[in-house]
Every structure is written in structure tokens, then in C-alpha cells.
Design an enzyme around this catalytic site. Structure first.
Site, PDB file in Angstrom:
ATOM      1  N   GLU A 175       0.825  -1.209   0.000  1.00 48.13           N
ATOM      2  CA  GLU A 175       0.000   0.000   0.000  1.00 48.13           C
ATOM      3  C   GLU A 175       0.858   1.259   0.000  1.00 48.13           C
ATOM      4  O   GLU A 175       0.849   2.037   0.954  1.00 48.13           O
ATOM      5  CB  GLU A 175      -0.974  -0.048   1.171  1.00 48.13           C
ATOM      6  N   HIS A 414     -17.395 -10.415   5.879  1.00 51.17           N
ATOM      7  CA  HIS A 414     -16.097  -9.789   6.138  1.00 51.17           C
ATOM      8  C   HIS A 414     -15.385 -10.522   7.256  1.00 51.17           C
ATOM      9  O   HIS A 414     -15.968 -10.762   8.314  1.00 51.17           O
ATOM     10  CB  HIS A 414     -16.274  -8.313   6.520  1.00 51.17           C
ATOM     11  N   HIS A 415     -14.135 -10.896   7.001  1.00 50.37           N
ATOM     12  CA  HIS A 415     -13.286 -11.515   8.021  1.00 50.37           C
ATOM     13  C   HIS A 415     -12.026 -10.679   8.181  1.00 50.37           C
ATOM     14  O   HIS A 415     -11.083 -10.845   7.403  1.00 50.37           O
ATOM     15  CB  HIS A 415     -12.860 -12.927   7.596  1.00 50.37           C
ATOM     16  N   GLU A 485      -4.814  -6.591   2.301  1.00 53.55           N
ATOM     17  CA  GLU A 485      -3.458  -6.817   2.846  1.00 53.55           C
ATOM     18  C   GLU A 485      -3.008  -8.229   2.438  1.00 53.55           C
ATOM     19  O   GLU A 485      -2.607  -9.036   3.277  1.00 53.55           O
ATOM     20  CB  GLU A 485      -3.411  -6.652   4.377  1.00 53.55           C
ATOM     21  N   GLU A 503      -6.817  -6.600  -2.667  1.00 55.24           N
ATOM     22  CA  GLU A 503      -6.330  -5.228  -2.562  1.00 55.24           C
ATOM     23  C   GLU A 503      -4.881  -5.255  -3.057  1.00 55.24           C
ATOM     24  O   GLU A 503      -4.636  -5.453  -4.233  1.00 55.24           O
ATOM     25  CB  GLU A 503      -6.472  -4.754  -1.117  1.00 55.24           C
ATOM     26  N   GLU A 509      -9.357   3.956   0.282  1.00 57.49           N
ATOM     27  CA  GLU A 509      -9.447   4.296   1.701  1.00 57.49           C
ATOM     28  C   GLU A 509      -8.420   5.346   2.131  1.00 57.49           C
ATOM     29  O   GLU A 509      -8.675   6.137   3.028  1.00 57.49           O
ATOM     30  CB  GLU A 509      -9.287   3.026   2.559  1.00 57.49           C
TER      31      GLU A 509
HETATM   32  C1  NOJ Z   1      -8.161  -2.524   5.688  1.00 56.13           C
HETATM   33  C2  NOJ Z   1      -8.934  -2.783   4.452  1.00 56.13           C
HETATM   34  O1  NOJ Z   1      -8.200  -2.444   3.294  1.00 56.13           O
HETATM   35  C3  NOJ Z   1     -10.212  -1.978   4.527  1.00 56.13           C
HETATM   36  O2  NOJ Z   1     -10.921  -2.080   3.332  1.00 56.13           O
HETATM   37  C4  NOJ Z   1     -11.002  -2.439   5.694  1.00 56.13           C
HETATM   38  O3  NOJ Z   1     -12.129  -1.631   5.835  1.00 56.13           O
HETATM   39  C5  NOJ Z   1     -10.202  -2.373   6.986  1.00 56.13           C
HETATM   40  N1  NOJ Z   1      -8.924  -2.960   6.826  1.00 56.13           N
HETATM   41  C6  NOJ Z   1     -10.912  -3.066   8.107  1.00 56.13           C
HETATM   42  O4  NOJ Z   1     -10.834  -4.444   7.936  1.00 56.13           O
HETATM   43 CA    CA Z   2      -5.760  -1.968   3.224  1.00 56.48          CA
END
Ligand code: NOJ
Ligand code: CA
Length: 704
Positions: A175, A414-415, A485, A503, A509
Site C-alpha cells: 500500500e 467480512h473476516h 493486505e 487489494e 481508503e
Molecule cells: C483494511 C482494508 O483495506 C479496509 O478495506 C477495511 O475496511 C479495513 N482494513 C478493516 O478491515
Molecule cells: Ca488496506
């Protein structure tokens, strides 16, 4: 269909002036790329690559250092070699196109040490029209049972001081913002890392891949790897003076070696994409072609989809992931400290379901639905904290999934593992089974933070296995994975098509909270030619409230609104988020129409124009209709783009619904200035459009 292959057995050590012992050459099917393999006089393997008579890779050696045995370096002889031509067309179950041509010439060189141990190593080269892939194969043998690899020594010695688009060789995260420098000026050790990153480790002057290089005469190269399985991710160590890269594997603080494998095994493919223009890099299928065919069989349970979600509101600070629970006797307990800002409530999720159903959007992602968020970023003791089956008290999983089903929308699970790998491993079966029970077929996973067990890195062998095993296990429960990640994409989606997206880049974000000005206008014009070459990107486009001053005065998205729309076509992913808040979309029905119409699964892709880091225009044809969609984005410079519609079907007329930057549009001064236009076009049409600074263009082409 000829294969040009030369086997030159030169010298045999008879003449002391000879440098080469045994040499073999292989050309691409169209003969534009030539690969030369040889052993030098000391028996050290080397290769060179030529493209249309230019030397791309000059004399570069191949080998390994081991922890438990002598290196593989020199003293080899060629015992055998074989060549073949391969040409097939396979189909992507979902993707940028349906048919993929996989056409290459292959050379297998079987080497053996001349010394007593007579250890063996095979090197396999595949030469395509769009580049080269090669890998090492360690065959079963008497005197070598297990390899503890300290380092892989694959050189890529270049011949020009290329303009290079790179991020630092970070063992923990991708990132980062791209830097554009000459190859000789890469300085990853002085790269300014964003303070908000929860994990980062840059031990060498190295780059992560894909790294893309542009030469003075227009040669475009991108270095990466394919089929990363049970091995460490490869960074490329830079030798700025000698204009070269060398493999530098991601390690672990817990071992002095970087990869541990029992023989027989093979490494991932080392890949060099070679084209003479930028668009052809995006069109290249080299990475997926180097992966094995689909091992999962029927995947009809996964449907590519656009999705909304309880997500951006947390990044803006409107709501929170956590509920305000306390750990009492090892259990998350509602002790009356709920702060009332929790985002993933039944009611809020229903709002997203309603909105999605109304707007031709197939999914809703729900983050912050489960217990554990109170102890997330910044905590060392993260094992045993997240629970992947227990919802917070204000989130009714039964009710939400039933409501979603009724509306024809799918909830995306979501995990967030918080990189506490043991906790996740333990719960995976239960967690995926829960999803199956509720008819959820996609999970977004997250690995924020330093890996537990301590000393491991996101891109080392253990974590490569962790990510791959999670996806393979998920497939058993008909679950598709979109990892954040993650380890880098290396085309494994061909073999395991439930690996849908990931990602692995600086996503949207960062615009909400990065504190460094956000992603600059050029960001996606670089990403399209670097990160995107590896595979689908969950960038999460579609922010309409570009400045969001009511939430965060010091942050903003650094593009125009039309640019945000164009990303639905430019950036490929089979799950594509409409990331903004429901209220921001509802206030802007006109641009929302594009998100409603745009496809997400494609039968054809045409990259119409582009220059790395400057602009790119892509047209894609929707699988389930005859409609085309077009997206074009530019960096901080405004430009005139000429669209030649010759990609459209013969004798067909299309209604073009155009979403373009307004006359005074500018990513910072006037990002919301957007104009709408409708006219008809056909194959013969040519139209000029102006893109503003940081601007874009999106067109729906609806076949009449
Ligand atoms: C990082 C992720 O890239 C993001 O999309 C997510 O909202 C947060 N972590 C929480 O898991
Ligand atoms: Ca991220």
C-alpha cells in the site's frame, strides 16, 4: 508453426578463449522475442533476452544459495534438453474476456553438477509473443532431499536506464504510492512510508512487483512472477549503478533460510512482459497463462457483482466497526458501554440492501458485524480476539440475509483477521460453513497489522501458504475470496477461480485518512500499468462526495467525479464496489445511472490508448449483453482524447450515454463539474473528448 531452436555445442573447453560451453536459443511464436540460454566456461547457467534485435536482458546468471548444502552456482553441464510448441485457447469463467490464447515455445534444460554429488536442476523457459516466463524445477534425486533456500540468485541485467514505476520492496505491504524515477535513481531505503500503515518492512533497496519500465525507444517491460505457491514472494533488489535487478526473496525473522521445500518441487515463474507500447501490457495474459488450469471445476455459484457496503462510513468516521463491548472472563460482553456509533446494524444494512436492489447492484459488504473490533489496530495480543461467527447484538444475521435474499441481493461476508493467523485458521471451517448456511458466496478478508506469529511477514512462504490454503478451503464451502493486505496476485485465479479479487495496492481508503494528501491524480494511471497486470484490483471506486468536508476537512479524493465513474471500466475486478454512502448516491441520480448500467463481467476488452502514469482508455464488452462500456482517465494534466469506436460490432448502432468532465472541471478546484450527453455511434464513429486535470470519461454504449 515452426519453432526456431538452436543448440550450439560450442567450444567443449578445447579453446581457452571460449566463454560459452553449451548454448540454446528459443524464439517466440512470432519470432519477435529471442531467449538465449548458456553455461559459461565454469558451468554457470545464464540467459539473455532480445526483442526485435534489441538486447533486453544481457548476460544474467541463475542460481541459489542454500542453508543446508552447497550453492547451485557453477559446475553444471547440460544432460538433456527438449523443446515444444504449445498453443491452446482456454476460457475464463469470469474476467476481462472469455477466450485466452496461450501460445508459447518451451525449452527445458536439464542440468547436473559435474561434482561428486551430481545434483540436478532443470530450468524451464516459455517464450510468448508478449514476454518470457521461466522457472526452476528441482527434480527428485538421490543426493538432494530438502532445500533450505537462503536466497534465489536470479539476475535481470538490463541495458538501459529505463523510466521506472515502482513501489518499495516491502515484505509486509503493497500500500504505497508509486515513484517514477530512472532505474539508476531507485532509492527504496529512503522511501517515505505513510505513518498510518500498521505494518511495513523494507530491508533492502528493492522493489515489489509488478514493476514497470519504459524505454527511450518505446520498449515497455514489466517484471513479476506467476503461480506463487509454497514459496516466498520475490522482491527485486536494485543495483542502480549496473542497471540491474536481482531476486530477493521475502524472509522470516524465525529462520535463517527463506524457503523450505522437500524435493521434487518447482519455483514460481519469473516473468518479463515485453511490448512496444503501454496498452499491450494491459492486454497481456502472460501471468494467467503461466498458471495451471482450473482445479475447482464448476464455479456457477459465484456471480461477478457490483456491491455497496457498510465501509466508507467507517473510514470517514461517520460510524465505527466496534460496538463498545468489553472482554469479561475471555468473552466479549455487552456491559452497557455501547457508544451508539456502530455501523453494521440490521437497520443500516437493510438500507444498503434496498439501495443496491434498486440500482442493479448485486452485493452488500458488511464490515464490523462480528465481535472483536474493540481490540484491533495497535494491539499486540490479537490472537483469540476476533470471532468470525458471533455477530454484535444489533446485527441480526438471520434477518439481514433473509431480507437480502428476498431483494435478490447477496451479503458479502467480512473476516478481518488482524493478521492473527492462528485464530483465523482455527475458525475457518466454522466461519465458511456459516456463510454457506446463509447463502453467502463471497468473503472479504483482511490482514491488517504485523503477522502473528511474530517474526513472519505478509509475503513470506508461511503467509503465501496461509492465503492460498484459506482460498482452497473456502472453495469447499462455495466461498470466493477477496483478500485485503494480501500476498500479491500471481494469476492463481486461473487455477482457483474463487480467488476473485484482492487489494494489494494503495486503495481508495487512503483518501479518507492518509494524512499525506491522499492518492494523487496520477495514481490509477500508474496502477493500471503496474499492479493491475498482476490481476483483479479491489480499489473500491465511485466516491461522489469528493471533498466530504462534513466528515473530514483535511482529506479528499483527488480526481473529478467523471474519473471516479471511469474507474468501473479502467480498473478490472469481478467484484466492483460502489463505495460511497447511500445518501451521496441518492443526491446524484444522474451520475449514479452509470454505476447502475455498467457491467462487471466482460467478454472482450480493448485497451484503446494509454501511456504509463499519464492516461489510459479501456473499452469492455459486457458478457450478458451486447453493450460496451468505456472508461478513460488522466493524471493531473488535462488532455484531448480521440475515441475511435472501431471496436464496436459491425453494422450496429449504439446509444452512447456520456459522462464527461464539465468545462471548468478540475480534480481540486471543481471536481463535481460533470456533463451528460447522449448520441448515437457506430463502428465508423470518431469523437474527441476533453479530460480535465485529474479527470475522466465514462460511456455506456447500449446496442440498439
Ligand atoms: C483494511 C482494508 O483495506 C479496509 O478495506 C477495511 O475496511 C479495513 N482494513 C478493516 O478491515
Ligand atoms: Ca488496506
Amino acid at each position: 508453426m515452426k519453432i526456431r531452436f538452436f543448440l550450439i555445442i560450442a567450444c567443449f573447453g578445447v579453446f581457452s578463449s571460449c566463454f560459452i560451453e553449451q548454448e540454446m536459443m528459443l524464439v517466440s511464436p512470432n519470432e519477435n522475442i529471442m531467449l538465449d540460454f548458456y553455461l559459461d566456461k565454469s558451468g554457470k547457467p545464464h540467459y539473455e533476452v532480445f526483442y526485435k534485435n534489441s538486447t533486453i536482458i544481457k548476460k544474467s546468471s541463475l542460481g541459489f544459495d542454500f542453508e543446508n548444502t552447497n550453492p547451485f552456482s557453477d559446475n553444471f553441464e547440460v544432460m538433456n534438453s527438449s523443446i515444444k510448441e504449445f498453443n491452446e485457447t482456454w476460457q475464463k469463467p469470469w474476467g476481462e474476456q472469455i477466450d485466452v490464447v496461450n501460445h508459447y515455445n518451451e525449452l527445458i534444460v536439464e542440468l547436473q553438477e559435474k561434482s561428486e554429488l551430481k545434483r540436478k536442476l532443470n530450468i524451464v523457459f516459455k517464450v510468448y509473443n508478449d514476454g518470457v516466463g521461466f522457472r526452476y524445477e528441482f527434480p527428485e534425486q538421490k543426493n538432494f532431499k530438502e532445500a533450505l533456500i537462503k536466497e534465489e540468485n536470479t539476475e535481470f541485467n538490463l541495458t538501459e536506464d529505463y523510466k521506472t514505476f515502482w513501489i518499495p520492496g516491502d515484505w509486509d505491504i503493497y500500500e504505497h504510492l508509486y515513484s517514477t524515477t530512472k532505474l539508476s535513481e531507485i532509492d527504496a531505503l529512503n522511501y517515505k512510508v505513510n505513518d498510518a500503515l500498521a505494518q511495513t518492512s523494507i530491508p533492502e533497496n528493492a522493489v515489489n512487483t509488478p514493476v514497470t519500465l519504459v524505454g527511450k525507444e518505446g520498449i515497455h517491460l514489466s517484471f513479476h512472477e506467476a503461480a506463487l505457491v509454497d514459496y516466498s514472494g520475490m522482491t527485486l533488489k536494485v543495483d542502480p549503478k549496473n542497471l540491474s535487478f536481482k531476486s530477493n526473496l521475502v524472509g522470516s525473522r524465525n529462520t535463517t533460510y527463506k524457503v523450505k521445500r522437500k524435493l521434487p518441487f518447482h519455483t514460481p515463474w519469473r516473468t518479463i512482459q515485453i511490448t512496444d507500447n503501454a496498452p499491450d501490457l494491459i492486454a497481456s495474459n502472460l501471468i494467467v497463462n503461466l498458471n495451471e488450469p482450473n482445479k475447482l471445476g464448476d464455479l456457477s455459484w459465484f456471480k461477478p457483482m457490483k456491491y455497496t457496503g457498510v465501509w466508507w462510513e467507517m473510514h470517514l468516521g461517520k460510524s465505527s466497526w466496534d460496538y463498545g463491548m468489553e472482554m469479561v472472563n475471555g468473552k466479549w460482553t455487552d456491559t452497557g458501554k455501547a457508544h451508539g456509533k456502530h455501523g453494521a446494524t440490521t437497520e443500516n444494512v437493510k438500507r444498503f440492501i434496498d439501495f443496491s436492489a434498486k440500482n442493479n447492484i448485486g452485493g452488500v459488504l458488511v464490515e464490523g458485524w462480528n465481535t472483536g473490533w474493540e481490540r484491533w489496530i495497535g494491539f499486540e495480543d490479537r490472537e483469540g480476539v476476533f470471532d468470525f461467527v458471533t455477530p454484535y447484538p444489533d446485527y441480526n444475521l438471520n434477518e439481514v440475509t433473509a431480507y437480502a435474499k428476498e431483494k435478490g441481493v447477496e451479503i458479502i461476508m467480512h473476516h478481518e483477521t488482524s493478521a492473527a493467523t492462528k485464530t483465523y485458521e482455527k475458525q475457518q471451517d466454522k466461519a465458511y460453513a456459516l456463510m454457506q448456511k446463509y447463502g453467502m458466496h463471497a468473503v472479504k478478508s483482511g490482514y491488517v497489522g504485523k503477522i502473528l506469529p511474530k517474526g513472519e511477514f505478509h509475503h513470506g512462504q508461511n503467509m503465501v501458504n496461509q492465503y492460498n490454503n484459506a482460498a482452497i478451503k473456502a472453495a469447499k464451502y462455495q466461498v470466493a475470496v477477496n483478500a485485503h493486505e494480501p500476498i500479491k496476485a500471481t494469476g492463481l485465479r486461473r487455477t482457483y477461480p474463487n480467488i476473485i479479487s484482492r487489494e494489494g495496492l494503495r486503495g481508495q481508503e487512503f483518501n479518507a485518512w492518509s494524512g499525506d494528501g491522499g492518492n494523487p491524480p496520477e495514481h490509477l494511471s500508474i496502477v493500471a500499468f503496474t499492479r493491475m497486470l498482476a490481476g483483479p484490483v479491489d480499489f473500491t471506486p465511485g466516491i461522489f462526495n469528493i471533498k466530504f468536508n462534513e466528515y473530514k476537512k483535511d482529506n479528499q479524493v483527488n480526481t473529478t467525479l467523471a474519473h471516479q465513474l471511469a474507474l468501473y471500466v479502467v480498473i478490472y475486478s469481478p467484484v466492483q464496489m460502489a463505495a460511497d454512502l447511500v445518501e451521496h448516491y441518492e443526491a446524484n441520480p444522474k451520475p449514479l445511472q452509470f454505476i447502475k448500467d455498467v457491467g462487471v463481467d466482460w467478454s472482450e476488452t480493448k485497451v484503446l490508448n494509454g501511456e504509463v502514469g499519464e492516461f489510459v482508455t479501456i473499452a469492455r464488452k459486457e458478457r450478458k449483453s451486447e453493450n460496451w462500456f468505456l472508461g478513460s482517465i488522466t493524471d493531473e494534466k488535462s488532455r484531448e482524447i480521440n475515441i475511435d469506436f472501431s471496436f464496436l460490432d459491425d453494422n450496429a448502432i449504439y446509444e452512447a450515454k456520456v459522462y464527461k468532465d464539465g468545462k471548468s472541471a478540475h480534480w481540486d478546484k471543481n471536481p463535481l463539474d460533470i456533463e451528460f450527453d447522449t448520441f448515437t455511434v457506430k463502428k465508423e464513429s470518431k469523437v474527441k473528448f476533453n479530460l480535465a486535470e485529474g479527470g475522466g470519461l465514462a460511456i455506456s454504449l447500449i446496442k440498439k
